[in-house]
Design a protein around this motif. Structure first.
Motif, PDB file in Angstrom:
ATOM      1  N   VAL A   8       0.850  -1.203   0.000  1.00 24.43           N
ATOM      2  CA  VAL A   8       0.000   0.000   0.000  1.00 24.43           C
ATOM      3  C   VAL A   8       0.879   1.245   0.000  1.00 24.43           C
ATOM      4  CG1 VAL A   8      -1.666   1.350   1.321  1.00 24.43           C
ATOM      5  CG2 VAL A   8      -1.961  -1.115   1.114  1.00 24.43           C
ATOM      6  N   VAL A   9       1.882   1.263   0.847  1.00 22.76           N
ATOM      7  CA  VAL A   9       2.775   2.425   0.925  1.00 22.76           C
ATOM      8  C   VAL A   9       3.501   2.625  -0.406  1.00 22.76           C
ATOM      9  CG1 VAL A   9       4.865   3.324   2.044  1.00 22.76           C
ATOM     10  CG2 VAL A   9       3.054   2.290   3.434  1.00 22.76           C
ATOM     11  N   CYS A  10       4.017   1.549  -0.982  1.00 21.14           N
ATOM     12  CA  CYS A  10       4.718   1.658  -2.268  1.00 21.14           C
ATOM     13  C   CYS A  10       3.779   2.114  -3.380  1.00 21.14           C
ATOM     14  CB  CYS A  10       5.361   0.326  -2.635  1.00 21.14           C
ATOM     15  SG  CYS A  10       6.773  -0.077  -1.594  1.00 21.14           S
ATOM     16  N   ASN A  11       2.546   1.624  -3.373  1.00 20.00           N
ATOM     17  CA  ASN A  11       1.569   2.041  -4.385  1.00 20.00           C
ATOM     18  C   ASN A  11       1.182   3.510  -4.246  1.00 20.00           C
ATOM     19  OD1 ASN A  11       1.338  -0.245  -5.925  1.00 20.00           O
ATOM     20  ND2 ASN A  11      -0.437  -1.035  -4.843  1.00 20.00           N
ATOM     21  N   MET A  12       1.373   4.081  -3.082  1.00 20.75           N
ATOM     22  CA  MET A  12       1.018   5.480  -2.859  1.00 20.75           C
ATOM     23  C   MET A  12       2.149   6.443  -3.201  1.00 20.75           C
ATOM     24  SD  MET A  12      -2.083   5.468  -2.004  1.00 20.75           S
ATOM     25  CE  MET A  12      -2.233   7.177  -1.568  1.00 20.75           C
ATOM     26  N   LEU A  13       3.368   5.941  -3.382  1.00 20.92           N
ATOM     27  CA  LEU A  13       4.508   6.824  -3.613  1.00 20.92           C
ATOM     28  C   LEU A  13       4.362   7.658  -4.884  1.00 20.92           C
ATOM     29  CD1 LEU A  13       7.529   4.581  -2.551  1.00 20.92           C
ATOM     30  CD2 LEU A  13       6.560   6.527  -1.333  1.00 20.92           C
ATOM     31  N   LEU A  14       4.095   7.011  -6.014  1.00 15.92           N
ATOM     32  CA  LEU A  14       4.010   7.747  -7.277  1.00 15.92           C
ATOM     33  C   LEU A  14       2.854   8.746  -7.291  1.00 15.92           C
ATOM     34  CD1 LEU A  14       5.065   8.301 -10.133  1.00 15.92           C
ATOM     35  CD2 LEU A  14       3.568   6.470 -10.932  1.00 15.92           C
ATOM     36  N   PRO A  15       1.634   8.357  -6.943  1.00 15.01           N
ATOM     37  CA  PRO A  15       0.570   9.353  -6.999  1.00 15.01           C
ATOM     38  C   PRO A  15       0.783  10.524  -6.035  1.00 15.01           C
ATOM     39  CG  PRO A  15      -0.298   7.284  -6.146  1.00 15.01           C
ATOM     40  CD  PRO A  15       1.093   7.030  -6.604  1.00 15.01           C
ATOM     41  N   LEU A  16       1.322  10.272  -4.862  1.00  8.52           N
ATOM     42  CA  LEU A  16       1.553  11.371  -3.923  1.00  8.52           C
ATOM     43  C   LEU A  16       2.695  12.270  -4.389  1.00  8.52           C
ATOM     44  CD1 LEU A  16       1.027   9.628  -0.465  1.00  8.52           C
ATOM     45  CD2 LEU A  16      -0.510  11.189  -1.671  1.00  8.52           C
ATOM     46  N   LEU A  17       3.733  11.677  -4.968  1.00 11.82           N
ATOM     47  CA  LEU A  17       4.834  12.468  -5.524  1.00 11.82           C
ATOM     48  C   LEU A  17       4.343  13.344  -6.672  1.00 11.82           C
ATOM     49  CD1 LEU A  17       7.958  12.974  -5.597  1.00 11.82           C
ATOM     50  CD2 LEU A  17       8.027  11.192  -7.335  1.00 11.82           C
ATOM     51  N   MET A  18       3.565  12.770  -7.570  1.00 12.52           N
ATOM     52  CA  MET A  18       3.044  13.524  -8.708  1.00 12.52           C
ATOM     53  C   MET A  18       2.015  14.565  -8.258  1.00 12.52           C
ATOM     54  SD  MET A  18       4.750  12.568 -11.301  1.00 12.52           S
ATOM     55  CE  MET A  18       3.838  13.280 -12.649  1.00 12.52           C
ATOM     56  N   LEU A  19       1.235  14.256  -7.247  1.00 10.82           N
ATOM     57  CA  LEU A  19       0.292  15.227  -6.690  1.00 10.82           C
ATOM     58  C   LEU A  19       1.049  16.423  -6.116  1.00 10.82           C
ATOM     59  CD1 LEU A  19      -2.558  16.109  -5.823  1.00 10.82           C
ATOM     60  CD2 LEU A  19      -2.281  14.677  -3.797  1.00 10.82           C
ATOM     61  N   GLY A  20       2.098  16.148  -5.369  1.00  8.52           N
ATOM     62  CA  GLY A  20       2.920  17.219  -4.808  1.00  8.52           C
ATOM     63  C   GLY A  20       3.585  18.061  -5.892  1.00  8.52           C
ATOM     64  N   LEU A  21       4.111  17.396  -6.926  1.00 17.62           N
ATOM     65  CA  LEU A  21       4.730  18.113  -8.038  1.00 17.62           C
ATOM     66  C   LEU A  21       3.705  18.970  -8.762  1.00 17.62           C
ATOM     67  CD1 LEU A  21       7.228  18.582  -9.864  1.00 17.62           C
ATOM     68  CD2 LEU A  21       6.436  16.622 -11.215  1.00 17.62           C
ATOM     69  N   GLY A  22       2.547  18.399  -9.029  1.00 20.53           N
ATOM     70  CA  GLY A  22       1.495  19.139  -9.714  1.00 20.53           C
ATOM     71  C   GLY A  22       1.046  20.361  -8.927  1.00 20.53           C
ATOM     72  N   LEU A  23       0.828  20.188  -7.637  1.00 26.34           N
ATOM     73  CA  LEU A  23       0.424  21.316  -6.792  1.00 26.34           C
ATOM     74  C   LEU A  23       1.502  22.398  -6.759  1.00 26.34           C
ATOM     75  CD1 LEU A  23      -1.302  19.657  -3.716  1.00 26.34           C
ATOM     76  CD2 LEU A  23      -2.279  21.400  -5.215  1.00 26.34           C
ATOM     77  N   THR A  24       2.746  21.985  -6.630  1.00 21.60           N
ATOM     78  CA  THR A  24       3.856  22.940  -6.596  1.00 21.60           C
ATOM     79  C   THR A  24       3.930  23.744  -7.886  1.00 21.60           C
ATOM     80  OG1 THR A  24       5.113  21.487  -5.136  1.00 21.60           O
ATOM     81  CG2 THR A  24       6.353  23.166  -6.318  1.00 21.60           C
ATOM     82  N   ILE A  25       3.834  23.064  -9.023  1.00 22.27           N
ATOM     83  CA  ILE A  25       3.922  23.743 -10.317  1.00 22.27           C
ATOM     84  C   ILE A  25       2.689  24.609 -10.561  1.00 22.27           C
ATOM     85  CG2 ILE A  25       3.911  23.347 -12.816  1.00 22.27           C
ATOM     86  CD1 ILE A  25       5.814  20.989 -12.310  1.00 22.27           C
ATOM     87  N   TRP A  26       1.531  24.119 -10.181  1.00 23.83           N
ATOM     88  CA  TRP A  26       0.287  24.853 -10.434  1.00 23.83           C
ATOM     89  C   TRP A  26       0.196  26.120  -9.570  1.00 23.83           C
ATOM     90  CZ3 TRP A  26      -5.244  22.652  -9.239  1.00 23.83           C
ATOM     91  CH2 TRP A  26      -6.204  23.410  -9.905  1.00 23.83           C
ATOM     92  N   LEU A  27       0.511  26.000  -8.289  1.00 21.12           N
ATOM     93  CA  LEU A  27       0.347  27.118  -7.372  1.00 21.12           C
ATOM     94  C   LEU A  27       1.526  28.084  -7.361  1.00 21.12           C
ATOM     95  CD1 LEU A  27      -1.273  25.215  -4.375  1.00 21.12           C
ATOM     96  CD2 LEU A  27      -2.408  26.510  -6.195  1.00 21.12           C
ATOM     97  N   LYS A  28       2.725  27.566  -7.514  1.00 17.30           N
ATOM     98  CA  LYS A  28       3.924  28.412  -7.518  1.00 17.30           C
ATOM     99  C   LYS A  28       4.648  28.150  -8.836  1.00 17.30           C
ATOM    100  CE  LYS A  28       8.496  28.844  -5.633  1.00 17.30           C
ATOM    101  NZ  LYS A  28       9.103  28.628  -6.926  1.00 17.30           N
ATOM    102  N   ARG A  29       4.243  28.857  -9.859  1.00 23.34           N
ATOM    103  CA  ARG A  29       4.787  28.637 -11.201  1.00 23.34           C
ATOM    104  C   ARG A  29       6.306  28.786 -11.195  1.00 23.34           C
ATOM    105  NH1 ARG A  29       0.200  30.029 -14.302  1.00 23.34           N
ATOM    106  NH2 ARG A  29      -1.321  28.588 -13.509  1.00 23.34           N
ATOM    107  N   PRO A  30       7.011  27.769 -11.666  1.00 19.18           N
ATOM    108  CA  PRO A  30       8.467  27.868 -11.717  1.00 19.18           C
ATOM    109  C   PRO A  30       8.913  28.918 -12.745  1.00 19.18           C
ATOM    110  CG  PRO A  30       7.705  25.711 -12.488  1.00 19.18           C
ATOM    111  CD  PRO A  30       6.510  26.497 -12.101  1.00 19.18           C
TER     112      PRO A  30
END
Length: 132
Positions: A8-30
């Motif tokens: 379960v933890v391993c299956n959550m790594l990619l979606p949570l990483l991509m969610l964090g990346l998406g939020l970071t890019i969306w809210l604080k435009r690089p």
């Protein structure tokens, strides 16, 4: 049971990483050309293509992986709750991982499609190329 929790933890790594990346890019435009961003040949054509690509990728990534995080958690907890066989649990894990990988590819493909549809090969906005 211990292996199931690890899955379960391993299956959550990619979606949570991509969610964090998406939020970071969306809210604080690089800034243009920044490393932690959506960097492709298409996005780097001009400052305008860069900004549009960051907006589209960040939004799509956030929405897609918020949903996938929830579904991955459900898919991981369900076999534990109903005590499913290890082989079935492995198949579920394979399906979840495959869907997550395809979602990454889909977000990239859609982002590239939007930018290419709205901008020419030199990074100039096409006439009537849409704005949102």
């Amino acid at each position: 049971m211990g292996e199931a929790v690890i899955i379960v933890v391993c299956n959550m790594l990619l979606p949570l990483l991509m969610l964090g990346l998406g939020l970071t890019i969306w809210l604080k435009r690089p800034c243009y050309g920044e490393v932690l961003s959506y960097r492709t040949k298409t996005s780097l054509k001009s400052k305008e293509t860069w900004e549009r690509a960051q907006e589209v990728f960040g939004r799509l990534c956030t929405i897609t992986f918020a949903v996938l995080s929830f579904l991955s958690l459900i898919a991981g907890i369900f076999p534990i709750a109903v005590n499913i066989d290890d082989n079935v649990c492995g198949i579920i894990c394979l399906i979840v991982t495959s869907v997550q990988g395809l979602a990454v590819l889909a977000v990239i493909a859609v982002t590239e499609g939007v930018v290419r549809r709205e901008f020419d090969k030199d990074g100039n906005r096409k006439v009537g190329g849409g704005n949102g």
